[in-house]
Design a protein around this motif. Structure first.
Motif, mmCIF file in Angstrom:
data_model
loop_
_atom_site.group_PDB
_atom_site.id
_atom_site.type_symbol
_atom_site.label_atom_id
_atom_site.label_comp_id
_atom_site.label_asym_id
_atom_site.label_seq_id
_atom_site.Cartn_x
_atom_site.Cartn_y
_atom_site.Cartn_z
ATOM 1 N N LEU A 45 0.807 -1.332 0.002
ATOM 2 C CA LEU A 45 0.005 0.075 0.255
ATOM 3 C C LEU A 45 0.808 1.352 0.111
ATOM 4 O O LEU A 45 1.553 1.113 0.199
ATOM 5 N N HIS A 47 1.488 5.826 0.441
ATOM 6 C CA HIS A 47 0.673 7.652 0.000
ATOM 7 C C HIS A 47 1.860 7.980 -1.110
ATOM 8 O O HIS A 47 2.984 8.282 0.079
ATOM 9 N N PHE A 110 -3.101 7.707 -2.940
ATOM 10 C CA PHE A 110 -3.144 6.836 -2.204
ATOM 11 C C PHE A 110 -4.061 5.336 -2.552
ATOM 12 O O PHE A 110 -5.093 5.550 -4.132
ATOM 13 N N ALA A 167 -4.977 3.605 2.220
ATOM 14 C CA ALA A 167 -4.687 2.969 1.863
ATOM 15 C C ALA A 167 -5.598 2.019 2.737
ATOM 16 O O ALA A 167 -5.119 0.917 1.439
#
Length: 306
Positions: A45, A47, A110, A167
């Motif tokens: 994940l 950002h 994100f 996220a």
């Protein structure tokens, strides 16, 4: 094959278009380990933030991303000649090569980088037939992602949720919406991942008979799940793996020799890495480009794991 190159030879190349890209010191990116429940489906994940008025970057070839853009409007320029806008709630399909991005900033995003299993289980789409596009996510994933995405974008803009929290919420969506995959297909995908990770130049014939499939069936299924047929897929991961090694702070003599053996000569290596990663080898180990180094770090090539 030419005489082996030295480490300085491996990273010496002529100046290229990457010199015009937004400097990495202006970009902030956080990588967030996926929760255990979605680890088979998500490699990471993330950002991303850049507050410049214009951002120019290159996305290395990858499998696919579920990505939300609370700030910034722009487009991806695909090699086939088409351009797709960055829809606020987007689904980036598997990329067959590095792809330029131009955005009017500030640019914040994100999202979740998907593994081949994650791409198949979440979207159900043939990775080869749908590669090289940035689509509205709802077109593939339905109204739930549109509603969730709008809520997350609003919360991010209002500072009631952080990029990390947004996220992770996308990760929860993925966990709720993945579908089962044919077990024999999973077996073939795992074997393909092992095949890719075993050598810089694996022999295509080694995949014949995997999971009881014929050579022709293997060709079709590998393209379905990885986006490229085996020979082209091996070429892509040769470049990505070499780039990951060259971006490391120190290149061992063993790795240096292996990279030298993997390509016909230095110009061949430069062309291949530029084609799939979007940077020339000299830029890979540049300490001013930590964002790129993170994207191609070997630990993020988790689609090579069974």
């Amino acid at each position: 094959m030419d005489a082996p190159s030295t480490s300085s030879d491996l990273t010496r190349d002529p100046p290229g278009d990457d010199a015009a890209l937004t400097a990495a010191r202006l970009i902030a990116v956080d990588y967030i380990a996926p929760p255990e429940a979605i680890a088979p489906f998500v490699t990471t994940l993330y950002h991303f933030r850049c507050d410049e008025l214009q951002i120019r970057d290159i996305q290395p070839a990858a499998i696919g991303n579920l990505c939300l853009f609370p700030y910034g409007t722009g487009e991806m320029h695909f090699a086939q000649g088409h351009r797709d806008p960055n829809h606020p709630i987007g689904l980036l399909t598997p990329l067959s090569r590095a792809t330029p991005i131009v955005v009017a900033g500030p640019f914040h995003a994100f999202g979740a980088a998907l593994s081949p299993v994650g791409w198949a289980a979440l979207t159900g789409l043939h990775a080869g037939q749908h590669r090289d596009r940035l689509l509205p996510a709802a077109q593939v994933l339905g109204p739930e992602i549109e509603e969730l995405g709008a809520r997350l974008i609003a919360a991010y803009r209002q500072n009631t949720m952080s990029g990390r929290e947004c996220a992770l919420a996308l990760g929860d969506f993925i966990g709720r919406n993945v579908k089962p995959i044919n077990p024999r297909h999973l077996e073939l995908m795992a074997a393909t991942a092992r095949w890719l990770g075993a050598s810089f130049n694996p022999e295509v014939g080694e995949l014949a008979g995997v999971a009881g499939y014929s050579a022709r069936q293997v060709q079709r299924l590998v393209e379905r799940y990885f986006g490229l047929p085996p020979r082209a897929l091996a070429r892509k991961y040769r470049a990505l793996r070499a780039a990951a090694l060259l971006s490391a702070p120190a290149l061992s003599l063993e790795d240096e020799a292996e990279i030298s053996e993997a390509f016909f000569d230095q110009p061949h290596m430069i062309r291949e890495i530029t084609h799939f990663v979007g940077r020339t080898p000299a830029r890979l180990g540049d300490p001013s480009t930590p964002y790129l180094a993170e994207m191609i770090d070997a630990r993020n090539l988790r689609e090579l794991e069974p």
